[in-house]
Each structure stands twice: as structure tokens, then as C-alpha cells.
Design a protein around this motif. Structure first.
Motif, PDB file in Angstrom:
ATOM      1  N   SER A   1      -5.385  -0.317   6.345  1.00 11.27           N
ATOM      2  CA  SER A   1      -4.593   0.070   5.178  1.00 11.27           C
ATOM      3  C   SER A   1      -4.288  -1.213   4.422  1.00 11.27           C
ATOM      4  CB  SER A   1      -3.297   0.762   5.588  1.00 11.27           C
ATOM      5  OG  SER A   1      -2.428  -0.172   6.185  1.00 11.27           O
TER       6      SER A   1
ATOM      7  N   VAL B   1     -15.909  20.248 -10.959  1.00 14.30           N
ATOM      8  CA  VAL B   1     -14.924  19.799 -11.944  1.00 14.30           C
ATOM      9  C   VAL B   1     -14.923  20.685 -13.187  1.00 14.30           C
ATOM     10  CG1 VAL B   1     -14.996  17.400 -11.192  1.00 14.30           C
ATOM     11  CG2 VAL B   1     -16.487  18.138 -13.050  1.00 14.30           C
TER      12      VAL B   1
ATOM     13  N   GLY C   1      -2.066  -3.080   4.142  1.00 19.97           N
ATOM     14  CA  GLY C   1      -0.832  -3.657   4.641  1.00 19.97           C
ATOM     15  C   GLY C   1       0.248  -2.615   4.763  1.00 19.97           C
ATOM     16  N   ASP C   2       1.416  -3.061   5.094  1.00 21.44           N
ATOM     17  CA  ASP C   2       2.555  -2.184   5.273  1.00 21.44           C
ATOM     18  C   ASP C   2       2.996  -1.679   3.898  1.00 21.44           C
ATOM     19  OD1 ASP C   2       4.958  -1.037   5.746  1.00 21.44           O
ATOM     20  OD2 ASP C   2       6.002  -2.911   6.221  1.00 21.44           O
ATOM     21  N   PRO C   3       3.026  -0.362   3.697  1.00 25.05           N
ATOM     22  CA  PRO C   3       3.427   0.127   2.381  1.00 25.05           C
ATOM     23  C   PRO C   3       4.830  -0.335   1.982  1.00 25.05           C
ATOM     24  CG  PRO C   3       3.354   1.920   3.986  1.00 25.05           C
ATOM     25  CD  PRO C   3       2.732   0.732   4.628  1.00 25.05           C
ATOM     26  N   TRP C   4       5.649  -0.651   2.984  1.00 18.72           N
ATOM     27  CA  TRP C   4       6.992  -1.136   2.679  1.00 18.72           C
ATOM     28  C   TRP C   4       7.020  -2.657   2.469  1.00 18.72           C
ATOM     29  CZ3 TRP C   4      10.680   1.973   1.108  1.00 18.72           C
ATOM     30  CH2 TRP C   4      10.621   3.322   1.457  1.00 18.72           C
ATOM     31  N   GLU C   5       5.841  -3.270   2.662  1.00 21.79           N
ATOM     32  CA  GLU C   5       5.671  -4.699   2.371  1.00 21.79           C
ATOM     33  C   GLU C   5       6.629  -5.578   3.152  1.00 21.79           C
ATOM     34  OE1 GLU C   5       5.547  -5.297  -1.883  1.00 21.79           O
ATOM     35  OE2 GLU C   5       4.526  -3.387  -2.201  1.00 21.79           O
ATOM     36  N   GLU C   6       6.830  -5.230   4.418  1.00 22.97           N
ATOM     37  CA  GLU C   6       7.825  -5.964   5.192  1.00 22.97           C
ATOM     38  C   GLU C   6       7.244  -7.195   5.892  1.00 22.97           C
ATOM     39  OE1 GLU C   6      11.247  -2.758   6.331  1.00 22.97           O
ATOM     40  OE2 GLU C   6       9.317  -2.483   7.278  1.00 22.97           O
TER      41      GLU C   6
ATOM     42  N   ARG D   1     -15.552  12.778 -14.647  1.00 22.08           N
ATOM     43  CA  ARG D   1     -16.061  14.009 -15.245  1.00 22.08           C
ATOM     44  C   ARG D   1     -16.618  13.798 -16.653  1.00 22.08           C
ATOM     45  NH1 ARG D   1     -12.203  18.172 -14.597  1.00 22.08           N
ATOM     46  NH2 ARG D   1     -10.993  16.978 -13.112  1.00 22.08           N
TER      47      ARG D   1
ATOM     48  N   ALA E   1      -4.209  25.383  -8.390  1.00 24.65           N
ATOM     49  CA  ALA E   1      -3.534  24.092  -8.261  1.00 24.65           C
ATOM     50  C   ALA E   1      -4.431  22.984  -8.792  1.00 24.65           C
ATOM     51  CB  ALA E   1      -3.187  23.835  -6.799  1.00 24.65           C
ATOM     52  N   SER E   2      -3.839  22.040  -9.474  1.00 24.78           N
ATOM     53  CA  SER E   2      -4.646  20.945 -10.003  1.00 24.78           C
ATOM     54  C   SER E   2      -5.026  19.979  -8.892  1.00 24.78           C
ATOM     55  CB  SER E   2      -3.899  20.200 -11.093  1.00 24.78           C
ATOM     56  OG  SER E   2      -2.668  19.737 -10.597  1.00 24.78           O
TER      57      SER E   2
ATOM     58  N   GLU F   1       3.713  -8.756   5.422  1.00 25.29           N
ATOM     59  CA  GLU F   1       2.354  -8.785   4.904  1.00 25.29           C
ATOM     60  C   GLU F   1       1.531  -9.981   5.382  1.00 25.29           C
ATOM     61  OE1 GLU F   1       3.593  -8.456   0.836  1.00 25.29           O
ATOM     62  OE2 GLU F   1       2.326  -6.695   0.626  1.00 25.29           O
TER      63      GLU F   1
END
Lengths: 768, 348
Positions: free
Chosen positions: A133, A277, A135-140, A250, A54-55, A142
Motif C-alpha cells: 500500500s 460503459v 504507506g500508512d493511510p494515517w501517515e504515522e 470512455r 448505482a453509479s 512513513e
């Protein structure tokens, strides 16, 4: 007769194991062979970086990082509280410190010590964790979170500056750095790092956590960030992913990075990242790490990766007949590559043998590597001896002992091939309880080894057990050694009957049937080995009869088909795909149903009738020899790719044709027998119209032969209109049978090759 | 003479009938492109030129992707940074959201409405911030998901929720497999579908075929297929790659490091190259004897695909014809003429 265009026909689906239809192809990790299992030797901190095709590596070292953090708190508490109690508090979202007396030994300790500073720190850390984090990843919401994060950042920085307790100072400073990172306040972060973490001589996990955030703020990924990545990878297990994927570049020359490392341990870390790598050979890197830090777990880790890599390079093609999963494409010269990779295994083995066991961190790993490398190099006697030594070293580790046992049995089989189906007792015991993936992989490897050794009967019996109790998610797939496709570009097998159909010779199939028909011994192993054989025998006779049809041994085919009950011919897939009159064709219908299909044949009745017609055709006293030759030729035509009874030769059909790699592929695609018999019919025909019809059919068969050969030679497809038309023109020109007919009987030629209603009139001329 | 007079109205009627019939078969098309990059914040000059020179009316912009997340259940990732300048605001922007199928394996049904709300909220936010003024609103929202029979119910529930909450035109992408087998794969509850006519086979499935688009693979999906019960738009590929893959799943591109890389390869034919010497490119260890498939789509194949699509699919007006994807390395002055001709093919 229905045409199959897209979906693969499922033969033998009644066995409950269904090959996937459509675009499914096994994932590389589903067929990669790996006998040495690193998780039994290494901590889980490496799980995301073990050898894999797997990469992006799966696996999570969060827990390992948490354990190290807990260990720091434990040390802070003078090793008094229980570690699990520390973890319960430190990794909670909230803890009620007011509750007294606390049942938690960590809290009890802090309370007893009146260490209110530590309790306050923990309270503060809970509050900050919400803002770790961007902020809220849903940006509700901020704006609000930014304001609070800033406030906590200032508080953490102030505490770091004011508090006297060095351990808490470090932790507050880290909290401030983390908040600054998520606040994108790079200047603040770098100042904090410079004030509290830079140039420290003694470092712990928190230092490397802080480094991981600081390094992310650097604008470029150069030797410096590679150096940081290497140190973070080694010292902060829960930041390995970040170090590997986010920080390491790399493309940077390893020498540049090495120049920044000041100790042997740091240099080893740099080599480690460089090796991680590098998907190619890593022996030289392993040697470097050994020179620098012979007793580090990192060295063991790299060695296991290299052994697993070699297992993939050698075993995946050897046992499964798939390319190594690190390879990008099929059709390489696998034999030459295997020889080179086995030679590399020998080089690695020489190094492993040169290593002084007492110098390394886990001698058992080196012992297992030695045994494995002997196996990869096909020196099974030495491998067996090394495994025995490994067993002594692993006396207290049942998982490792189970691996050693399986590998030992495989070596034993290589050293002492089994004749017949009588299996040594140790192998019986192992096979009877083979259940997990490793055990089933060994079972499969034993089956393949037996096949290579010529014991095809026992091999088939074991192949039948490989996936007998497994569900979709854990199927072992393999290929035939000749690269057969069983339809629609599917060249992998998970059911032994599908496999035998494409791989086994008639003799091997007959021997297997003979063995299955014997009464098995009354012992648990025989009962296990032969379970369900009554169901399988008719299908094996079907496969055997088909093989004889492929070899044009009609009498033998008939004998086999006669052992197949009608219930099979009357069920799927035959009730749908073998329901036509094989002795009728009209030049055009091929797979389309015709009125003649009021008479239909099974494999048995078709073979019987074909034998009968052939006998009549070849009887000098028979007055209708031309007619019977015509019927025989028609049946042979219908048993090709283009006919209504293709199931006589194949279980799968595709409009494009499939590279079956079966011995009658030429016959199936080029209609050679049909052409021969149509020619015989023509030579004996006395009725002029019928003679012309026979000659036209010879021309049709020739047309298919030429299409196969010339289109393949030219490598063009029908959508390449001009090129395709050019080849078709060439085919028409080279078809001497059509050309002669055209010259000698132009009107009839035109009629027969352009009017789909004329066939019957020509045939009727003969019949009347 | 008399007969001739009587026949005239009949000829006229026939003419009008045929004209009407012909017109019915010629759909009105809307020219579109996909914009799938999420690391760039503006179009390059060449990309802007492409929009103008091709007369593009719609730009499907990937706004974000959805993937599973332990903390939030589902999070938006690969968010767009693109911002269009005013000169391009005439192009209709269709926000497009790529939803990983795995998402539906981890979320509860009860989360669907909430997820739809979050998706719409973020889409509105980006649209207003990047593609219009504060009062701007998009007309169509497109969802891209390779759903399976197992995830069908959850995916369709999400589409329904988006339709209900947004009150906008919802479209979704449709692979050829669900197009061919609607009984098995279901019919998505949307206003229209975008038939994705590329990546029909896994890169390893057939070494003789171009896995981006092969007419040989395309036609069986179209031929004999019942009329799809929703209006169909068409997406065709304009891209190329040297592929690194794991069977049915494409995992990455082999980017040749420099011209010197060519010296490691020898050509077998148009599609295939053979590695002559062991070498490491990025994370890939290329071994002597390995073969590399260099795939691109010729204009000829695209033209043939367009003809086959026209032949087998009843396109209703207005049909959107979209190319995947807008990138100056694939769509530039070298192929404007061909792409214009291809757009026109659907109206001829």
C-alpha cells in the motif's frame, strides 16, 4: 387544531408499518424491477458489473481472483494438494512452515518435494504483503515503511533475476513490480515489466496482475490503457474494478482501441468494455462479441445485463409506476418510451432467436433471455412456452427453477385473468411461501396485474401481503398510476391502505369491504389471505367514507363512517388533527384553535350534522335558512386545505399543498362548495351585517380559488417578492366579490378584511 | 419647561438603552469561505483575488474525509493537496474533516479515542506542512457529518474525544433538520455549529424548487424553532449544477460535454430542460423526453435567505458567515459586489 408544517402525518400507523418521515426517499435499487437474477447463472466474478442503477457498482471479485491464483499453485503442485489447503497458506498473513509434520496438504507436498524455493518464496511474500500500500493511510510512520519496502523491492528483483524456477521467477518479478508501484518507482516498475512480462505469448493470471500495475503508471488514459483495461477485465477478475474505474477512458474511440487488439478474444474484450460503459442500447455490441467469441461467458454476461436493463426500462414503470432507474427525472412521456423500449426488446429477441444454442457457453441463459424478452414484449403465450423449455434445461438448478416458476405463474395470470378471489392451486402454493425478494416482487407484479385486469379486490388482498412481514430494509415500494402524492412530496407507497386511499375508487373499496366481510374458506390459503382483516375493515370504511366526502355523497359517507368505531376517531391521528368545531370560522383562524373548539366533531358526527344542517337550509319552511347555509358553507370551508377539519378529505397536510391527484383536488384547494353555500346564505340573508359577512366569505373563497389558479399559472413563489406581489395585486383585482363589496360597503369591507375581531360582531348581529 | 428638563435624563436613558439593544442585535461577523477541492495544490489567481476582494478572514479547508475500511477500520481519503503561499497566511485556516456517517456504523466504541488521535495527528501534520510554519497551530477544527439519530451517540463521542485531546475550539456542521429537532437529533458537544443552509431537499423532491436553496423550504425550518443552545455560524451556497441524482442522495453532476449539448435540449422554464434526442453523456443515458434540472442560486434568493436567517435566528457575536465554496467558476469578479453585500447584510 394543530398545524402540520414539516412532518408528514402518519395515518394508520397502528399497523406497525411506518412510512419514513422527512427527506427519505427509496433508493433506486429498492424499487427497480429485476426478475432474471444473474447470480444464479454467472460466477461471482461479475457481481460488481451486473446491471444496476448505482453509479458505483457494489460487488467484489477478490475471491474469484484468489481461486484462480490457487489454481495456478495447484497446477504447480501437479494437482496433488487440496485447493483449500493451498488457499489457507497463500492467503494467510503468516504460516509456520517449521511445524512438522504439517497437516496442510500443500505444505506437505512442498516439503515432500523439498521445494524449499517455493517455501522461501511464500515466506518472503508474507513479509512483503505489509508494504502493499502507499504507506500508512494515517501517515504515522512513513519513513520506516519506505525503507523496508525499498529493501524488499531489491530482494524481490534479485530473486527474479537469479532463480531458475520459471513459476517462482514470475511471482518474484510480480512482487517486485507491486513493491515498485507502492514505492512510486515507475522506472523500476517499467523495467521489471519489460524484462519479465512484456510480449509473452502464454499468459496467466500473474501476467495480468503485473499488467494492471504497469498500466497504472502510464501517464495518459488512451487507447493503449483501454486495451490493457479490457484484457485485465477479462483475465483478472479481482482487478476488474481497477480496470473499469482507474484505467478505462470512455472518451476514447473504440476503433482506436480495437486497432491494438490482435486476436478475436482481445477484440471481444475491447467491445465488452465499450459496452459496459455504455448505458444505452448494446445490441450491436453484443452482436460483435457473438461474432468474435460466441462461446464466451462474457457474452452471456452482456446478454443478461441487456435483459436486466430492459426489465428496468419496461417493468419498473409498468409494475411500480416509477421511471426506469436509468432515467434521470420524472414526467417523461412514459407510454411513448415504453413502446420504443418494447420494440427494442423485440430486436434483441430476434437476435437471441437467431443464435445457435450449441455455439454459446450457457444455452440456459439464452433460453431464459428469450422467455424474458417475450414477457417484456407482452407475448405471454410464447414466454410461457419458452419458460417450460427453460425448466427442462434447468432441471438440476433449484434457484433457476424457482425463478422460472414465478415467471411462469405471472405469464399464466396474464394469459388467463382471474375472476373473483379464487386462485389456481399452483399460484396458491407459490404465494403461500413467497418470502425472498424475488418471490415478493412476483407477488407484487401479480397484484398489479390483477389491478390492471380490473380484479381490484384480489389485487388489494395481495397488495396487503407485499410487505406484511418485512422490515424497513426490504420494503417494496410502488406508486399510484396517476402519480398521487400522499404528503410532502412523497409519491411512493409501501402499505396497501395508504395506496388504496389514493388510488382505489369508491366502488373498488366497497367491493373489497364486501369481500372481507364474507366468511373466508377454511383452508390455509384463505387464512393467509384474510389474516388481520378485522383490523383492516374499519380503516377501509374510513377510506371509503372519505372517498364519498370527496365526491360530496354525504349520506353514503355517513353510512361508511358509522361502521368505524369511536376508538379510531379517538386515537391518533384523529385525536390530534380532527379536534375542532367545523361549523365555526372567523375568517382568520383557519387552523388555529378557537374558543368554538369546545365543540368538536368526528368524521361521523360532522357528516351527520352537515346533512342535518343542509336539510334545514334547503327546507323552504325553515325560517333560518340563511344561517344554516352559512353553517354548511363553513363546514365545507373547514374541510378544505385552509380549514380546521381538512382531515375529512385528506390524511396528509402540508403548508405548501400537495399534488394528491384526487378527484376533489379543486374543491380542496379552491373552496368551491363553500363559496356556493356562502353565496346561498348571502342571497337569503335579511340582516344587512350578516349578508355582508356572507358576501365577505364568498370573496374569501374566491380569493383562494384565484390564488390557486393565478399563482400556478404565473409559477411564482412568495420569496420572489416583486413577482409575487404583482400576482397578488392581480388576484385582488380579479376578485369581483371583494371588489363589489368594497364598492357597495367600503367601511364593512375594510373592517372584515383587515380587523380580525370584527367577524364575531357581524355574526352576533345575525344571532341576536 | 420644567417637565421638559425632568424628561431629558429619561430620553437619554431610553436612547442609550435602545442603542444598546440595537447593538446587541447586530452581531460582529467573520467572513469565511469553504474550500472543498482536494485535487488542486494551489489557489488560482482568481481564487486568491476573491479572498482579498471579499475580505475573507477564515477559510474552511477540507483536509480529508473519513470512510470505513476493512483493514484500518477507518481511513482518511480525498486528502487535501492545497498549500497556501505566504501572502495568504493571514487568513485563518480552519481544518475541516468530512466524516461519512457510515463510519459510525462499523467501528466499535473502543476505537473512538484512537480515531480522534489519528485525526488530530494527521490534521496537525497537514496544517504544519501546508498552511504554516513548523510551530503553527490552528485555532478551530470543524467536523462535517450528516449524523442520524442512530449514529448520534458514536458521533458525539468522537466530538468529545476531539475536544478533549485537541484542547481546541471544535465546531461542527449542522443541517437544518437537527437544528429544528434537537430533541430527536441531539445537540453536538462542540463549541459552535455551522448551520448549513443548502441542499434542504432531495433534487427530485420538488421539481418546482431549487434543491440547492429554496426559501420556501428554508423558512419552515427556522420559523417557530426554539433558540439553539450553541452559537451558530451560517453557511450559504454559491454554486450551481446540472444534476444527476438518485433521490435523496446526490450522485454526480452532469457536465455538458460541449456547446453542442444545448442542441439536445429545449428549455421549459428557468429550471428545467427537456432532452430532444437520445444521447449518452458520460455514464448517463439521456432519453428523449427526459428532463434536466439546471440549478443555480440567484443573488435574490441568497439575500432573502440572509434576511430570513437574521429574522429567525439569534446570532451571537462573532458569527462566521461562510459561502460554499471557493471555486473561480462560482466566486469571481462577477459576484464580488453581491457577496460583499451579503456579508454586510448580517451586520446591518
Amino acid at each position: 387544531m394543530k398545524i402540520l408544517t414539516v412532518c408528514m402525518l402518519l395515518l394508520l400507523s397502528s399497523f406497525g408499518h411506518i412510512e419514513a418521515c422527512g427527506p427519505y426517499y427509496p433508493d433506486k435499487e429498492d424499487y427497480r424491477v429485476q426478475f432474471i437474477q444473474p447470480p444464479y447463472f454467472l460466477g461471482s466474478g461479475y457481481s460488481g458489473f451486473l446491471y444496476s442503477s448505482a453509479s458505483f457498482h457494489e460487488g467484489d471479485a477478490t475471491e474469484v481472483g484468489a481461486d484462480e491464483n490457487v489454481a495456478l499453485w495447484w497446477k504447480y503442485c501437479k494437482s496433488i494438494p487440496k485447493k483449500e489447503d493451498i488457499k489457507a497458506v497463500v492467503y494467510a498473513d503468516y504460516f509456520d512452515f517449521e511445524q512438522k509434520p504439517s497437516t496442510n496438504s500443500f505444505v506437505q507436498y512442498l516439503q515432500a518435494q523439498q521445494d524449499n524455493a517455493a517455501i522461501e518464496y511464500l515466506r518472503f511474500a508474507y513479509k512483503c504483503s505489509v508494504y502493499n500500500s502507499f504507506g500508512d493511510p494515517w501517515e504515522e510512520d512513513e519513513a520506516a515503511s519506505t525503507q523496508t519496502r525499498k529493501k524488499y523491492l531489491e530482494l524481490a528483483a534479485a530473486q527474479a533475476a537469479n532463480i531458475q524456477n520459471e513459476a517462482l521467477k514470475q511471482r518474484y518479478a510480480f512482487l517486485a513490480i507491486r513493491l515498485a508501484y507502492y514505492e512510486s518507482d515507475v522506472n523500476k516498475l517499467q523495467t521489471l515489466y519489460s524484462n519479465y512480462f512484456e510480449n509473452k505469448k502464454e499468459r496467466n493470471l500473474i501476467d495480468y496482475w503485473a499488467l494492471s500495475f504497469m498500466a497504472q503508471t502510464l501517464n495518459v488514459r488512451n487507447a493503449e490503457t483501454n486495451y490493457y483495461a479490457a484484457q485485465i477485465f477479462v483475465h483478472a477478475p479481482d482487478k476488474r474494478r481497477l480496470a473499469f474505474y482507474e484505467l478505462y477512458n470512455r472518451k476514447v474511440d473504440v476503433e482506436e482501441t480495437l486497432a491494438l487488439a490482435t486476436t478475436a478474444e482481445e477484440r471481444a474484450a475491447v467491445w465488452l468494455m465499450y459496452g459496459l460503459v455504455n448505458p444505452a442500447k448494446n445490441l450491436e455490441i453484443i452482436k460483435q462479441i457473438y461474432q468474435l467469441t460466441p462461446n464466451s461467458e462474457l457474452l452471456d454476461f452482456m446478454l443478461l445485463r441487456e435483459v436486466n436493463k430492459l426489465e428496468d426500462w419496461v417493468y419498473t414503470p409498468h409494475y411500480k409506476a416509477f421511471e426506469p432507474t436509468s432515467s434521470s427525472i420524472r414526467n417523461v412521456n412514459m407510454a411513448a418510451r415504453l413502446a420504443r423500449d418494447r420494440a427494442y426488446a423485440q430486436e434483441l429477441l430476434s437476435f437471441v432467436q437467431s443464435v445457435i444454442k450449441k455455439d454459446v457457453s450457457n444455452p440456459l441463459i439464452w433460453q431464459m433471455a428469450k422467455a424474458s424478452l417475450f414477457m417484456i414484449g407482452q407475448d405471454y403465450i410464447n414466454a410461457s412456452n419458452e419458460l417450460k423449455m427453460a425448466a427442462k434445461m434447468a432441471a438440476k438448478n433449484p434457484d433457476v427453477l424457482a425463478q422460472i416458476e414465478g415467471l411462469g405463474l405471472l405469464c399464466e395470470l396474464e394469459n388467463s385473468p382471474i375472476k373473483g378471489v379464487e386462485v389456481p392451486n399452483k399460484m396458491k402454493t407459490f404465494l403461500l411461501q413467497a418470502d425472498d425478494r424475488f418471490e415478493r416482487e412476483i407477488l407484487f407484479a401479480m397484484a398489479r396485474t390483477l389491478e390492471y385486469q380490473g380484479n381490484t379486490t384480489l389485487a388489494a388482498l395481495l397488495f396487503s401481503k407485499v410487505n406484511s412481514t418485512q422490515n424497513y430494509s426490504d420494503i417494496i415500494y410502488w406508486r399510484t398510476t396517476k402519480g398521487s402524492f400522499n404528503g410532502l412530496e412523497m409519491d411512493y407507497y409501501g402499505h396497501y391502505l395508504n395506496y388504496l386511499e389514493m388510488q382505489y375508487s369508491a366502488e373498488a373499496l366497497q367491493a373489497l369491504i364486501d369481500n372481507l366481510k364474507e366468511t373466508p374458506k377454511n383452508n390455509p390459503f384463505s387464512q393467509w389471505l384474510y389474516a388481520g382483516k378485522e383490523q383492516h375493515i374499519p380503516h377501509l370504511y374510513d377510506i371509503l367514507g372519505t372517498r364519498y366526502i370527496q365526491q360530496n355523497k354525504l349520506e353514503w359517507a355517513l353510512q361508511s363512517f358509522e361502521q368505524v368505531p369511536d376508538s379510531i376517531w379517538n386515537s391518533y391521528p384523529y385525536n390530534i388533527y380532527l379536534r375542532a368545531n367545523a361549523f365555526y370560522t372567523n375568517l382568520y383562524s383557519e387552523h388555529q384553535p378557537t374558543e368554538a373548539d369546545s365543540v368538536v366533531y368526528t368524521k361521523t358526527s360532522l357528516t351527520r350534522t352537515l346533512i342535518e344542517y343542509l336539510r334545514k337550509a334547503e327546507n323552504p319552511l325553515e325560517k333560518d335558512r340563511d344561517y344554516y347555509y352559512f353553517l354548511v358553507a363553513t363546514a365545507y370551508f373547514n374541510m378544505t386545505q385552509y380549514g380546521n377539519s381538512w382531515m375529512m378529505r385528506r390524511s396528509y397536510w402540508s403548508i405548501d399543498g400537495v399534488r394528491y391527484a384526487l378527484e376533489d383536488d379543486d374543491e380542496f384547494f379552491k373552496c368551491l362548495l363553500a363559496k356556493t353555500y356562502f353565496a346561498k346564505a348571502a342571497s337569503m340573508a335579511t340582516h344587512p351585517k350578516f349578508k355582508i359577512l356572507c358576501q365577505a366569505m364568498v370573496g374569501r373563497c374566491e380569493q383562494y380559488r384565484l390564488r390557486q389558479e393565478l399563482l400556478k399559472e404565473a409559477g411564482v413563489y412568495y420569496w420572489e417578492r416583486e413577482a409575487y406581489a404583482t400576482v397578488l395585486k392581480k388576484i385582488n383585482e380579479q376578485n369581483v366579490f371583494y371588489r363589489n363589496l368594497e364598492v357597495e360597503h367600503p367601511t364593512e369591507y375594510e373592517e372584515l378584511t383587515s380587523n380580525c375581531y370584527t367577524f364575531d360582531t357581524y355574526m352576533e348581529a345575525r344571532l341576536n | 419647561m420644567c417637565n421638559s428638563t425632568i424628561m431629558k435624563p429619561i430620553y437619554l436613558f431610553l436612547f442609550l438603552f435602545l442603542l444598546a439593544a440595537c447593538q446587541k442585535q447586530v452581531p460582529t461577523t467573520e467572513r469565511a469561505l469553504y474550500y472543498w477541492k482536494n485535487t488542486t495544490n494551489s489557489l488560482t489567481g482568481e481564487e486568491k483575488q476573491a479572498l482579498t476582494n471579499l475580505g475573507v478572514q477564515k477559510l474552511y479547508v477540507k483536509f480529508f474525509e473519513l470512510e470505513s475500511n476493512a483493514e484500518y477500520k477507518v481511513v482518511p481519503t480525498a486528502k487535501t493537496h492545497l498549500k497556501l503561499d505566504e501572502s495568504l497566511l493571514a487568513v485563518e485556516i480552519v481544518p475541516t474533516i468530512f466524516v461519512r456517517n457510515e463510519v459510525f456504523k462499523t467501528i466499535p466504541t473502543s476505537f473512538i479515542d484512537s480515531l480522534a488521535g489519528k485525526m488530530l495527528q494527521l490534521t496537525d501534520k497537514y496544517y504544519k506542512e501546508k498552511f504554516g510554519d513548523a510551530s503553527a497551530a490552528y485555532q478551530e477544527l470543524q467536523i462535517d457529518c450528516d449524523w442520524t439519530a442512530k449514529t448520534k451517540d458514536m458521533y458525539f463521542a468522537l466530538l468529545k474525544a476531539l475536544k478533549k485531546q485537541s484542547k481546541k475550539r471544535i465546531s461542527c456542521t449542522l443541517r437544518l433538520y437537527p437544528y429544528k429537532y434537537p430533541d430527536k437529533m441531539g445537540i453536538p458537544p462542540v463549541h459552535k455549529v455551522m448551520l448549513m443552509c443548502y441542499n434542504l431537499i432531495g433534487p427530485l423532491e420538488n421539481e418546482h424548487k431549487n434543491s440547492i436553496l429554496s426559501i420556501e423550504e428554508l423558512v419552515p425550518y427556522l420559523k417557530g424553532t426554539k433558540d439553539y443552545p450553541l452559537p451558530i455560524d451560517i453557511a450559504l451556497p454559491v454554486f450551481s449544477w446540472m444534476q444527476v441524482y438518485q433521490y435523496d442522495r446526490f450522485v454526480g453532476l452532469l457536465i455538458p460535454p460541449d456547446a453542442k449539448f444545448d442542441t439536445y435540449l429545449e428549455a421549459e422554464n428557468d429550471l428545467w430542460f427537456r432532452v430532444k434526442k437520445d444521447t449518452v453523456i458520460g455514464h448517463l443515458y439521456l432519453r428523449t423526453g427526459d428532463r434536466i434540472k439546471n440549478e443555480s442560486i440567484s443573488d435574490k434568493i441568497l439575500e432573502e435567505a440572509a434576511l430570513q436567517l437574521k429574522k429567525y435566528i439569534k446570532l451571537k457575536k462573532p458569527t462566521t458567515i461562510a459561502f460554499f465554496h471557493l471555486d473561480e467558476s462560482h466566486i469571481n469578479k462577477d459576484n464580488y459586489e453581491n457577496l460583499n453585500r451579503l456579508y454586510a447584510t448580517f451586520t446591518q
